[in-house]
Motif scaffolding. Structure first.
Motif, PDB file in Angstrom:
ATOM      1  N   LYS A   1     -13.619  18.019   1.774  1.00 48.06           N
ATOM      2  CA  LYS A   1     -13.265  16.624   2.025  1.00 48.06           C
ATOM      3  C   LYS A   1     -12.218  16.497   3.122  1.00 48.06           C
ATOM      4  CE  LYS A   1     -12.898  12.492  -0.720  1.00 48.06           C
ATOM      5  NZ  LYS A   1     -12.455  11.909  -1.993  1.00 48.06           N
ATOM      6  N   ILE A   2     -11.223  17.478   3.023  1.00 48.96           N
ATOM      7  CA  ILE A   2     -10.124  17.464   4.017  1.00 48.96           C
ATOM      8  C   ILE A   2     -10.681  17.676   5.418  1.00 48.96           C
ATOM      9  CG2 ILE A   2      -8.148  18.831   4.859  1.00 48.96           C
ATOM     10  CD1 ILE A   2      -7.443  19.089   1.770  1.00 48.96           C
ATOM     11  N   ALA A   3     -11.626  18.685   5.476  1.00 52.58           N
ATOM     12  CA  ALA A   3     -12.213  18.993   6.792  1.00 52.58           C
ATOM     13  C   ALA A   3     -12.910  17.758   7.381  1.00 52.58           C
ATOM     14  CB  ALA A   3     -13.208  20.140   6.647  1.00 52.58           C
ATOM     15  N   SER A   4     -13.746  17.152   6.464  1.00 60.85           N
ATOM     16  CA  SER A   4     -14.445  15.938   6.965  1.00 60.85           C
ATOM     17  C   SER A   4     -13.445  14.845   7.316  1.00 60.85           C
ATOM     18  CB  SER A   4     -15.452  15.429   5.919  1.00 60.85           C
ATOM     19  OG  SER A   4     -14.771  14.934   4.801  1.00 60.85           O
ATOM     20  N   LEU A   5     -12.392  14.718   6.425  1.00 58.37           N
ATOM     21  CA  LEU A   5     -11.366  13.681   6.701  1.00 58.37           C
ATOM     22  C   LEU A   5     -10.631  13.969   8.002  1.00 58.37           C
ATOM     23  CD1 LEU A   5      -9.872  12.981   3.185  1.00 58.37           C
ATOM     24  CD2 LEU A   5     -10.766  11.258   4.731  1.00 58.37           C
ATOM     25  N   LYS A   6     -10.371  15.331   8.232  1.00 56.91           N
ATOM     26  CA  LYS A   6      -9.678  15.696   9.474  1.00 56.91           C
ATOM     27  C   LYS A   6     -10.482  15.271  10.697  1.00 56.91           C
ATOM     28  CE  LYS A   6      -6.245  19.225   8.812  1.00 56.91           C
ATOM     29  NZ  LYS A   6      -5.937  20.640   8.830  1.00 56.91           N
ATOM     30  N   LEU A   7     -11.785  15.590  10.539  1.00 53.18           N
ATOM     31  CA  LEU A   7     -12.674  15.194  11.660  1.00 53.18           C
ATOM     32  C   LEU A   7     -12.592  13.692  11.929  1.00 53.18           C
ATOM     33  CD1 LEU A   7     -15.942  17.285  11.146  1.00 53.18           C
ATOM     34  CD2 LEU A   7     -14.576  17.182  13.230  1.00 53.18           C
ATOM     35  N   GLU A   8     -12.697  13.003  10.750  1.00 54.71           N
ATOM     36  CA  GLU A   8     -12.632  11.532  10.853  1.00 54.71           C
ATOM     37  C   GLU A   8     -11.270  11.094  11.394  1.00 54.71           C
ATOM     38  OE1 GLU A   8     -14.310   7.999   8.066  1.00 54.71           O
ATOM     39  OE2 GLU A   8     -14.621  10.076   7.456  1.00 54.71           O
ATOM     40  N   TYR A   9     -10.238  11.839  10.886  1.00 57.14           N
ATOM     41  CA  TYR A   9      -8.872  11.515  11.294  1.00 57.14           C
ATOM     42  C   TYR A   9      -8.730  11.651  12.811  1.00 57.14           C
ATOM     43  CZ  TYR A   9      -3.861  11.940  11.915  1.00 57.14           C
ATOM     44  OH  TYR A   9      -2.589  11.754  12.359  1.00 57.14           O
ATOM     45  N   ASP A  10      -9.288  12.815  13.321  1.00 62.66           N
ATOM     46  CA  ASP A  10      -9.208  13.039  14.778  1.00 62.66           C
ATOM     47  C   ASP A  10      -9.859  11.890  15.552  1.00 62.66           C
ATOM     48  OD1 ASP A  10      -9.517  16.631  14.584  1.00 62.66           O
ATOM     49  OD2 ASP A  10      -7.758  15.333  14.665  1.00 62.66           O
TER      50      ASP A  10
ATOM     51  N   LEU B   1      -4.610  -1.362  13.578  1.00 59.84           N
ATOM     52  CA  LEU B   1      -3.291  -0.855  13.197  1.00 59.84           C
ATOM     53  C   LEU B   1      -3.201  -0.627  11.686  1.00 59.84           C
ATOM     54  CD1 LEU B   1      -0.896  -2.848  15.501  1.00 59.84           C
ATOM     55  CD2 LEU B   1      -0.986  -0.380  15.303  1.00 59.84           C
ATOM     56  N   VAL B   2      -3.755  -1.615  10.985  1.00 61.33           N
ATOM     57  CA  VAL B   2      -3.772  -1.514   9.523  1.00 61.33           C
ATOM     58  C   VAL B   2      -4.512  -0.243   9.115  1.00 61.33           C
ATOM     59  CG1 VAL B   2      -4.642  -2.577   7.408  1.00 61.33           C
ATOM     60  CG2 VAL B   2      -3.514  -3.976   9.126  1.00 61.33           C
ATOM     61  N   ASP B   3      -5.690  -0.052   9.786  1.00 60.62           N
ATOM     62  CA  ASP B   3      -6.482   1.152   9.511  1.00 60.62           C
ATOM     63  C   ASP B   3      -5.664   2.400   9.808  1.00 60.62           C
ATOM     64  OD1 ASP B   3      -9.610  -0.322  10.565  1.00 60.62           O
ATOM     65  OD2 ASP B   3      -8.608  -0.283   8.609  1.00 60.62           O
ATOM     66  N   ILE B   4      -4.946   2.357  10.923  1.00 60.04           N
ATOM     67  CA  ILE B   4      -4.140   3.516  11.339  1.00 60.04           C
ATOM     68  C   ILE B   4      -3.092   3.837  10.278  1.00 60.04           C
ATOM     69  CG2 ILE B   4      -2.397   4.259  13.031  1.00 60.04           C
ATOM     70  CD1 ILE B   4      -4.187   2.570  15.053  1.00 60.04           C
ATOM     71  N   VAL B   5      -2.464   2.743   9.803  1.00 65.68           N
ATOM     72  CA  VAL B   5      -1.422   2.936   8.770  1.00 65.68           C
ATOM     73  C   VAL B   5      -2.045   3.590   7.534  1.00 65.68           C
ATOM     74  CG1 VAL B   5       0.146   1.728   7.213  1.00 65.68           C
ATOM     75  CG2 VAL B   5       0.030   1.073   9.602  1.00 65.68           C
ATOM     76  N   ILE B   6      -3.239   3.079   7.139  1.00 65.16           N
ATOM     77  CA  ILE B   6      -3.939   3.645   5.979  1.00 65.16           C
ATOM     78  C   ILE B   6      -4.236   5.122   6.218  1.00 65.16           C
ATOM     79  CG2 ILE B   6      -6.055   3.536   4.572  1.00 65.16           C
ATOM     80  CD1 ILE B   6      -6.009   0.439   5.325  1.00 65.16           C
ATOM     81  N   LEU B   7      -4.736   5.365   7.454  1.00 64.42           N
ATOM     82  CA  LEU B   7      -5.070   6.762   7.777  1.00 64.42           C
ATOM     83  C   LEU B   7      -3.852   7.658   7.728  1.00 64.42           C
ATOM     84  CD1 LEU B   7      -7.624   6.243  10.626  1.00 64.42           C
ATOM     85  CD2 LEU B   7      -8.011   7.599   8.573  1.00 64.42           C
ATOM     86  N   ASP B   8      -2.760   7.099   8.215  1.00 66.79           N
ATOM     87  CA  ASP B   8      -1.508   7.866   8.166  1.00 66.79           C
ATOM     88  C   ASP B   8      -1.151   8.261   6.751  1.00 66.79           C
ATOM     89  OD1 ASP B   8       0.257   6.428  10.991  1.00 66.79           O
ATOM     90  OD2 ASP B   8      -0.876   8.302  10.762  1.00 66.79           O
ATOM     91  N   THR B   9      -1.287   7.303   5.837  1.00 61.09           N
ATOM     92  CA  THR B   9      -0.978   7.564   4.422  1.00 61.09           C
ATOM     93  C   THR B   9      -1.913   8.629   3.879  1.00 61.09           C
ATOM     94  OG1 THR B   9      -1.527   5.190   4.429  1.00 61.09           O
ATOM     95  CG2 THR B   9       0.022   5.913   2.771  1.00 61.09           C
ATOM     96  N   ILE B  10      -3.222   8.467   4.225  1.00 68.64           N
ATOM     97  CA  ILE B  10      -4.189   9.477   3.774  1.00 68.64           C
ATOM     98  C   ILE B  10      -3.798  10.844   4.285  1.00 68.64           C
ATOM     99  CG2 ILE B  10      -6.618  10.217   3.923  1.00 68.64           C
ATOM    100  CD1 ILE B  10      -7.242   7.117   4.073  1.00 68.64           C
TER     101      ILE B  10
ATOM    102  N   ARG C   1       0.828  -1.208   0.000  1.00 66.44           N
ATOM    103  CA  ARG C   1       0.000   0.000   0.000  1.00 66.44           C
ATOM    104  C   ARG C   1       0.858   1.252   0.000  1.00 66.44           C
ATOM    105  NH1 ARG C   1      -5.577  -0.578   3.417  1.00 66.44           N
ATOM    106  NH2 ARG C   1      -6.162  -2.572   2.548  1.00 66.44           N
ATOM    107  N   ASP C   2       1.860   1.180   0.885  1.00 70.92           N
ATOM    108  CA  ASP C   2       2.795   2.311   0.963  1.00 70.92           C
ATOM    109  C   ASP C   2       3.417   2.605  -0.397  1.00 70.92           C
ATOM    110  OD1 ASP C   2       4.137   1.931   4.331  1.00 70.92           O
ATOM    111  OD2 ASP C   2       2.329   2.920   3.557  1.00 70.92           O
ATOM    112  N   GLN C   3       3.750   1.476  -1.040  1.00 70.78           N
ATOM    113  CA  GLN C   3       4.357   1.573  -2.376  1.00 70.78           C
ATOM    114  C   GLN C   3       3.400   2.281  -3.340  1.00 70.78           C
ATOM    115  OE1 GLN C   3       7.583   0.601  -2.974  1.00 70.78           O
ATOM    116  NE2 GLN C   3       7.219   1.630  -4.947  1.00 70.78           N
ATOM    117  N   THR C   4       2.117   1.808  -3.306  1.00 72.62           N
ATOM    118  CA  THR C   4       1.101   2.418  -4.184  1.00 72.62           C
ATOM    119  C   THR C   4       0.960   3.895  -3.885  1.00 72.62           C
ATOM    120  OG1 THR C   4      -0.093   0.515  -3.273  1.00 72.62           O
ATOM    121  CG2 THR C   4      -1.024   1.523  -5.261  1.00 72.62           C
ATOM    122  N   ILE C   5       0.930   4.201  -2.569  1.00 75.80           N
ATOM    123  CA  ILE C   5       0.792   5.608  -2.176  1.00 75.80           C
ATOM    124  C   ILE C   5       1.965   6.429  -2.703  1.00 75.80           C
ATOM    125  CG2 ILE C   5       0.833   7.146  -0.149  1.00 75.80           C
ATOM    126  CD1 ILE C   5      -0.871   4.805   1.195  1.00 75.80           C
ATOM    127  N   SER C   6       3.145   5.870  -2.543  1.00 76.97           N
ATOM    128  CA  SER C   6       4.335   6.597  -3.033  1.00 76.97           C
ATOM    129  C   SER C   6       4.267   6.775  -4.557  1.00 76.97           C
ATOM    130  CB  SER C   6       5.619   5.885  -2.618  1.00 76.97           C
ATOM    131  OG  SER C   6       5.668   4.632  -3.239  1.00 76.97           O
TER     132      SER C   6
END
Ligand SMILES: Nc1ncnc2c1ncn2[C@@H]1O[C@H](COP(=O)(O)OP(=O)(O)OP(=O)(O)O)[C@@H](O)[C@H]1O
Length: 907
Positions: free
Chosen positions: A803-812, A885-894, A761-766
């Motif tokens: 989207k960022i705002a909503s994502l931030k909220l979700e991120y928080d 954790l997987v979700d967290i990693v995904i969220l981190d990438t996002i 995933r990281d690779q894809t993100i990069s």
């Protein structure tokens, strides 16, 4: 009335009223039969005889004799329980009470009569006064005047029958009586009641004293130790009783032997208290009766008693009247007689030592003559006295005379006998001396030989002693060695014992420790029970909740079903309406069709008519009226045509309406079908819920069963089953542990996989980032395009910002959840570590205690079960965490993407 044999002890046999081995001849009162042998006695009292009969037979003559101055004695002999006490005392109707009654009755008019009563017992060869409270034993004494008597024995003067009975009762209450196997009230001593009777008759010149003694002897029962089965004090008593009765038997044997002519036999009166006391009664100055009591139930004992009685029968007594004269002259004469008697005794003693010479013989004769003269004087003076007294007393004097003559004769006889026996003994002695001398010489020879032999023997002994000494020395050495060996062994054993003591102490310590541990385990079990109970409660609340949910679902379903049925009803109504509408529509259409047909027909008719009219018109063209009519008709025709069109339109609209209605019906049918489907689903869901509830119920029941089993196992201690169960559980636990380990390894591999996936995933993100950078580059190159795209971007930027705002909220939110999860994860990690260490400890403990007590095993297995549950829980939570954790990693990438986008936007 009993006919007495002259000068013999009268032997009377009394048979106890029991059915047994003894046959009594009704016609012959002197014999009885036992074991086909006939025994003869002075009298045989049959079993039926009364106490009165016994008194008439024995008591009456005994008292009559006593009143004349004769000593008397009645002794009862026999096996224990044969009826001796019954015969002598009974229920105050025995011989003694009746004799007392009789003696007082006879002496009622004699004021000089003195009656004294004494009561003693010989218990364990000691004499006790039954009328005294003193516990001291008494001694028997012999006095030339008084004869045999018991020193310090109470002799209570009794003046009437009641006093006598009171005395008897008092004495009886002090007797040693005990219950034995043979008799519930067995006399454990010989009891002797003594009546001393005395009276005096006052005469002119002298006073005549008459006195007598009556012994009533209740002997203790002869009993065999084996049958009596006595022990302790009773045994001692029995032994003393039997010993004194044996002595009595020996005395009687000796007396009988003496009477048979065996003068040398010694009569061992003094060997027992009983025989010493009865010395006068057995062959002395007494008229004696023996009552031999027999019990037909005991043959052997009865025969022994009867044989004893046969011997007693042979004893002769020398009873005489006990009479004394008092008065001056009588005292003088008595003194002289006494002196002479003493001299006679002295002389006879001298005679024993000195060989009689002629002179001595003549001296003796002279003395004898002197005595004779003196006696004649006494006789004369007695006759003179008699002459001076009443003539009626002549008889008494004659008796006295004959008595004195008898004494003289007996004295003479004894002198002669003694003389001859002395001579005989002297000769015998000389012969015996000579014999002894020869024997002495012979013995001296023998002694010499013996001394020689003795010396030889002594030498032999010395030699043997020497040999023995050497053997002894070697044996002693052997013994010493053995002792040393034993000492060594003893020391070793002692050491072993000490060691054992130490190990015992350590074992005790271990035992105490184990007890403590067991206590701890029990406490843990109790806690677990409480937990289990709480779990049960929790489960039951869950169950209730689920039940409530199901009920709610049921209600919903019911409502839905109701709603469905309503819908069905509505649908049916619609169906009916549609059907009705259709019908109506059909009718209307038919009507319209028929109208149209009619109108068509009308039109056709009109057309025909028009054609006719046109044809006629040709003829009547010139006619104006006709023309008007024609125009009107044309107008009518066009109206009808529009009307027809109108109807056709109406028909069309009705048809479309019908079409619409049909589609509605179709839709409704579809929705009904979907409702039915929904209903089925709901039913299935409901069923599923029900199944889950049932499963839960089953689980609950199982757990309850387990809980009950645990409770039972606590109560029942069914060790074997529990141990087997525990072993199975332990094995299962091991298997589970293995499984767990496998699962853990799987988990680790899965974790690896996830990590790989994350890397991809990281690779894809990069890659995406790279693309984005490329895009940025293209943006920079084409400014025109940039300007164009600026507008688009601003639009997309806004969208992105939103989207960022909503994502931030979700991120928080996710961040928070992540932190919480991280906290939980660390907790779980700690728990896992704890669990792992605990598992290791548990494994160790399990190995240690697997063979120990079942309780510990049970606790262990329960703990392991709980731990297994914990492990599965941890495993599950681990999965959850990994996912998170997987979700967290995904969220981190996002997050990173968003940042780059914002960066791009800023740029
Ligand atoms: N002739 C009899 N008629 C009726 N009862 C009798 C007769 N003889 C003995 N008995 C009864 O038998 C029981 C035992 O008798 P008793 O006590 O006189 O025996 P004993 O010979 O004195 O025994 P022990 O030597 O043990 O004292 C008593 O209950 C007594 O009443």
């Amino acid at each position: 009335m009993l006919e007495y044999r002259q000068n013999n002890i009268q032997v009377i046999v009394r048979v106890k009223p029991e059915q047994g081995c003894i046959q009594v001849d009704e016609c012959d009162s002197t014999s009885l039969q036992i074991s086909n042998k006939q025994y003869h006695y002075d009298h045989v009292i049959p079993p039926k005889a009364s106490q009165q009969d016994v008194f008439t037979l024995i008591g009456q003559p005994l008292i009559n004799n006593a009143l004349q101055g004769y000593n008397g004695c009645v002794f009862a002999y026999g096996q224990t329980g044969s009826g001796k006490t019954h015969t002598l005392i009974g229920n105050n109707d025995g011989l003694l009470p009746q004799c007392l009654q009789y003696i007082f009755a006879c002496s009622i008019e004699d004021h000089n009569v003195i009656i004294k009563g004494s009561y003693l017992e010989i218990y364990n060869e000691q004499i006790f006064d039954l009328l005294s409270s003193s516990q001291n034993s008494l001694q028997i004494r012999e006095d030339p005047k008084k004869g045999i008597y018991v020193e310090n024995l109470n002799a209570t003067v009794i003046s009437n029958y009641d006093e006598a009975i009171a005395l008897l009762r008092k004495g009886n209450s002090n007797r040693h009586i005990a219950a034995t196997k043979m008799n519930s009230e067995s006399s454990r001593s010989h009891a002797v009641f003594l009546i001393q009777y005395s009276t005096s008759i006052q005469q002119e010149k002298c006073e005549v004293h008459l006195y007598s003694k009556m012994y009533f002897v209740d002997l203790a029962g002869s009993e065999r130790q084996k049958t009596a089965q006595t022990e302790g004090q009773r045994l001692k008593e029995t032994q003393a009783i039997n010993k004194s009765l044996t002595q009595l038997g020996l005395v009687i044997y000796a007396i009988v032997e003496r009477e048979k002519g065996n003068n040398k036999i010694h009569i061992p009166f003094r060997d027992s208290k009983l025989t010493t006391l009865l010395k006068d009664s057995l062959g002395g100055n007494s008229k004696t009766f023996m009552v031999a009591a027999v019990n037909p139930l005991h043959e052997e004992e009865s025969i022994s008693t009867l044989k004893f009685a046969e011997r007693v029968k042979q004893i002769k007594v020398k009873a005489h009247v006990n009479k004394e004269y008092s008065g001056e002259e009588i005292t003088k004469l008595n003194l002289q007689i006494q002196q002479l008697k003493e001299e006679l005794v002295k002389k006879s003693r001298e005679l024993e030592n000195v060989q009689p010479s002629d002179a001595l013989q003549s001296q003796l004769h002279m003395q004898f003559d002197e005595i004779q003269k003196l006696l004649q004087q006494i006789h004369k003076s007695a006759i003179q006295m008699e002459l001076e007294t009443v003539e009626g007393q002549l008889q008494e004097y004659a008796e006295k005379k004959s008595y004195i003559i008898q004494i003289l004769k007996s004295l003479n006889l004894s002198f002669k006998e003694e003389e001859t026996t002395n001579y005989q003994t002297l000769n015998e002695n000389i012969e015996y001396q000579n014999k002894l001398k020869i024997q002495l010489l012979q013995q001296e020879d023998v002694i010499y030989k013996l001394q020689k032999k003795k010396k030889e023997l002594e030498q032999n002994i010395i030699d043997q002693q020497q040999a023995h000494k050497t053997i002894l020395a070697s044996t002693l050495k052997g013994f010493e060695d053995q002792i040393k060996m034993k000492d060594y062994l003893y020391d070793q054993i002692k050491e072993d014992l000490d060691q054992m003591e130490v190990s015992k102490l350590s074992l005790q310590h271990q035992n105490d420790k184990l007890k403590e541990e067991v206590q701890q385990y029990i406490e843990k079990i109790e806690q677990m029970q409480i937990q289990l109970f709480q779990n049960q409660q929790h489960q039951s609340t869950i169950y209730e909740e689920k039940n409530q949910n199901i009920q709610k679902l049921d209600q919903d379903l019911q409502q839905q079903i109701e709603y469905n049925s309503q819908l069905r009803l509505q649908l049916e109504q619609i169906h009916v309406e549609i059907y009705q509408n259709n019908q109506q529509f059909q009718i209307e259409t038919n009507q319209l069709n028929s109208q149209i047909q009619q109108q068509q027909l009308e039109i056709n008719r009109l057309l025909e008519w028009v054609q006719k009219l046109e044809a006629e018109n040709i003829n009547i063209k010139s006619n104006n009226d006709f023309k008007r009519e024609y125009d009107q008709l044309t107008q009518q025709y066009s109206n009808l045509k529009t009307q027809q069109q109108h109807l056709e339109q109406e028909l069309k609209s009705l048809q479309t309406e019908n079409q619409y209605n049909l589609s509605v019906i179709e839709n409704l049918e579809i929705s009904i079908q979907s409702f039915e489907l929904f209903e089925d689903n709901l039913k299935q869901e409901n069923q599923l819920y029900r199944n889950t509830i049932l499963e839960l119920q089953e689980q609950l029941n199982q757990k309850q069963e387990i809980f009950l089993n645990i409770q039972k196992s606590f109560k029942l201690d069914n060790c074997e089953n529990i141990i087997n169960e525990l072993n199975n559980k332990t094995n299962q636990l091991y298997r589970n542990e293995q499984k767990l380990r496998q699962e853990l390894s799987q988990l680790k591999s899965e974790q690896q996989l996830y990590i790989q996936k994350l890397q991809i995933r990281d690779q894809t993100i990069s890659d995406l980032q790279n693309e984005l950078q490329d895009l940025q580059k293209t943006h920079r190159t084409s400014e025109v395009q940039k300007q164009i795209e600026q507008n688009e971007k601003s639009q997309s930027q806004r969208q992105l910002e939103q989207k960022i705002a909503s994502l931030k909220l979700e991120y928080d939110k996710i961040n928070k959840a992540k932190n919480a999860l991280l906290v939980e994860y660390t907790k779980l990690e700690n728990n896992q570590k704890e669990f792992e260490t605990f598992l290791l400890i548990l494994e160790k403990k399990l190995q240690d205690y697997v063979s120990n007590t079942f309780r510990k095993n049970r606790v262990m297995s329960q703990e392991q079960q709980i731990l297994y549950l914990k492990t599965t829980q941890i495993k599950q939570s681990k999965f959850v965490i990994i996912e998170a954790l997987v979700d967290i990693v995904i969220l981190d990438t996002i997050d990173r993407q968003i940042r780059t986008f914002s960066q791009i936007r800023i740029n």
